[in-house]
Design an enzyme around this catalytic site. Sequence first.
Site, short mmCIF file in Angstrom:
data_model
loop_
_atom_site.label_atom_id
_atom_site.label_comp_id
_atom_site.label_asym_id
_atom_site.label_seq_id
_atom_site.Cartn_x
_atom_site.Cartn_y
_atom_site.Cartn_z
N GLY A 18 0.81 -1.20 0.00
CA GLY A 18 0.00 0.00 0.00
C GLY A 18 0.85 1.25 0.00
N TYR A 48 -4.98 9.70 -2.53
CA TYR A 48 -3.60 9.70 -2.04
C TYR A 48 -2.71 10.67 -2.80
CZ TYR A 48 -5.01 5.17 0.01
OH TYR A 48 -5.65 4.16 0.68
#
Length: 283
Positions: A18, A48
Amino acid sequence: MHNVTLNNGVEMPILGFGVYQVPPEQTEKVVTDALAAGYRSIDTAAAYGNEEAVGRAISSSGIPREELFVTTKLWVQDNPAEDNTRRAFDTSLRKLGLDHVDLYLMHQPYRDVHGQWRAMQDLHRDGLAKAIGVSNFHPDRLVDLTEHNEITPAVNQVETHPFHQRTADQDLMRDRGVQIESWGPFAEGRNGLFTHPVLSEIGDTHGKSVAQVVLRWLIQRDVVVIPKSVRADRMSENLDVFDFTLTDDQMARIATLDTGTSQFFDHRDPGMTTQLGNHRLTD
């Protein structure tokens, strides 16, 4: 690497990498290191802000696309949700530099989730998303989405770690054909996870770190997990969890650590619903 088979037959590595909270300027190197260490499943998200860097690392790796499993996520969309979902997906795909993703997740359970899901179903039918799923859906929201749409989510990515084990949630997901996936497997070190006496003692028994024990515990529970690290040595360590097995007694001891509550925040909290549901990405 072990795989799980999703409800539409797609194979997904049980252990991936991740990039949550990895700054965009570091992400390309971090993902490059992860791929070199042996990871073949990479998890990112529009929220993100590092999809482009992930895409560059994938492109320069030389690894055949069919050997990779790439996940990204849809942020909360304004109405018309179906049109905006398609636009958001096209943006993510362009940033990643790919012609499809292996898994597309709805990041938050807010606003017109049914409209967003209808668009995601179309993306799946068009072959642009090999599998579709959700993230941060509690059982009531998951059941509502499942019972009123054609395609059942393949995955539900939720906070899952020794202090918030989600056992009952996993049972419901299993009954519905939904694969549970953990985010925050180390609880970001909260509650002294990395020095916890129970986890440390189990690790000493196997000659493994606490992090390796936690990952092994999740894998033995059939939970897909995507640990993050910016250190190449830790990346390799986190992959080295397939050469030992926790005993039933050790699994039971870890089960006693469950607090039954989030270590971060509750997605059903009205304040959090307002905050996340009204946050918009800049591009």
